[in-house]
Design an enzyme around this catalytic site. Sequence first.
Site, short mmCIF file in Angstrom:
data_model
loop_
_atom_site.label_atom_id
_atom_site.label_comp_id
_atom_site.label_asym_id
_atom_site.label_seq_id
_atom_site.Cartn_x
_atom_site.Cartn_y
_atom_site.Cartn_z
CG ASN A 1 -1.67 1.26 1.44
OD1 ASN A 1 -1.75 2.09 0.55
ND2 ASN A 1 -2.25 1.42 2.63
CE LYS B 1 -0.16 3.33 4.77
NZ LYS B 1 -0.11 3.45 6.21
CG HIS C 1 -5.84 2.01 4.98
ND1 HIS C 1 -5.44 2.99 5.86
CD2 HIS C 1 -4.83 1.11 4.91
CE1 HIS C 1 -4.22 2.69 6.28
NE2 HIS C 1 -3.83 1.56 5.72
CD GLU D 1 -2.93 5.64 6.70
OE1 GLU D 1 -2.82 5.73 5.46
OE2 GLU D 1 -2.06 5.09 7.41
CD GLU E 1 -3.66 -2.47 7.13
OE1 GLU E 1 -2.50 -2.64 6.72
OE2 GLU E 1 -4.35 -1.50 6.81
N GLY F 1 2.42 2.15 10.72
CA GLY F 1 3.39 3.24 10.58
C GLY F 1 4.09 3.61 11.88
CB SER G 1 5.12 -1.98 11.92
OG SER G 1 4.70 -0.65 12.16
P1 PGA Z 1 2.77 0.18 7.67
O1 PGA Z 1 1.33 0.44 7.00
O2 PGA Z 1 3.30 -1.09 7.07
O3 PGA Z 1 3.60 1.40 7.28
O4 PGA Z 1 2.55 0.07 9.12
C1 PGA Z 1 0.42 -0.60 6.78
C2 PGA Z 1 -0.86 -0.08 6.18
O5 PGA Z 1 -1.31 1.02 6.57
O6 PGA Z 1 -1.46 -0.72 5.29
#
Ligand code: PGA
Length: 261
Positions: free
Chosen positions: A14, A16, A100, A102, A172, A178, A217
């Site tokens: 992803n 982003k 997601h 976010e 997630e 992140g 992560s």
């Molecule tokens: P990350 O993000 O691997 O940077 O933690 C995962 C995601 O938001 O899909």
Amino acid sequence: MTDAQQRPLLVAGNWKMHGSRVMVAELLQDILAGLPEKPAFQVAVFPPFVYVPQVAETVADSPIRFGAQTLSEHDAGAYTGEISGAMLVDFNADMVLVGHSERRSLYGESDQQVADKFAAALRHGLKPVLCVGETLAEREAGQTNEVVARQINAVLDKVGIEAFGKGVIAYEPVWAIGTGKTASADQAQAVHAFIRSLLAAKSDTIARLLPILYGGSVKGGNAYDLFSMPDIDGGLIGGASLTGKDFLAICDQAQKVATGA
Ligand code: PGA
């Protein structure tokens, strides 16, 4: 064959809101060059919308699948700034992320809207990757299962259990996205098993075949332990999907788990 063996591992990036034409070209070139000749797992990338055509062209005839990070719940019309499932299919996308965290937290997507987006993806023949997960406060209050069940039930109520036969779930935990804090393999497995049991109550067959990815992560260093868990079928990768080196390190672990090496 065990159930887990019937569900091929999926390693999905992803991106982003990251990238440029140059970066996309280099990243895909690195991934294509570094993938095993015969990957025993599936690979997908989710670029920002504007790079979808470039990704489509670059990965044609390769094992890399791709999709967008969201889509409109509508099929067409006066929805300024939105992108429909039909438009994504027009560029040969075959998957799309929905819900997601976010999108939920920063753009106010409700469980209902996420369910509508899941339905829109299916209407257009896209494979929806439904993202679910709890915040730190919810985990600390012991509400993890409740939150994940609420998020999944909103979609189940809208599309029914059979529709999950064409989808993917990504668990997630928001506190792990992140942040560098990964859920331990045991913590993630517990929630994955809970999700599978929730769906099994409606259809054992669908539950057994549904891929459930872990996200938050994931890196080369923790991917093997996570992907080895019986109910974890791969990862949705944010930060570590932005360089060929980091993404391929995760792909290497997927190959090891998938081949038992
Ligand atoms: P990350 O993000 O691997 O940077 O933690 C995962 C995601 O938001 O899909």
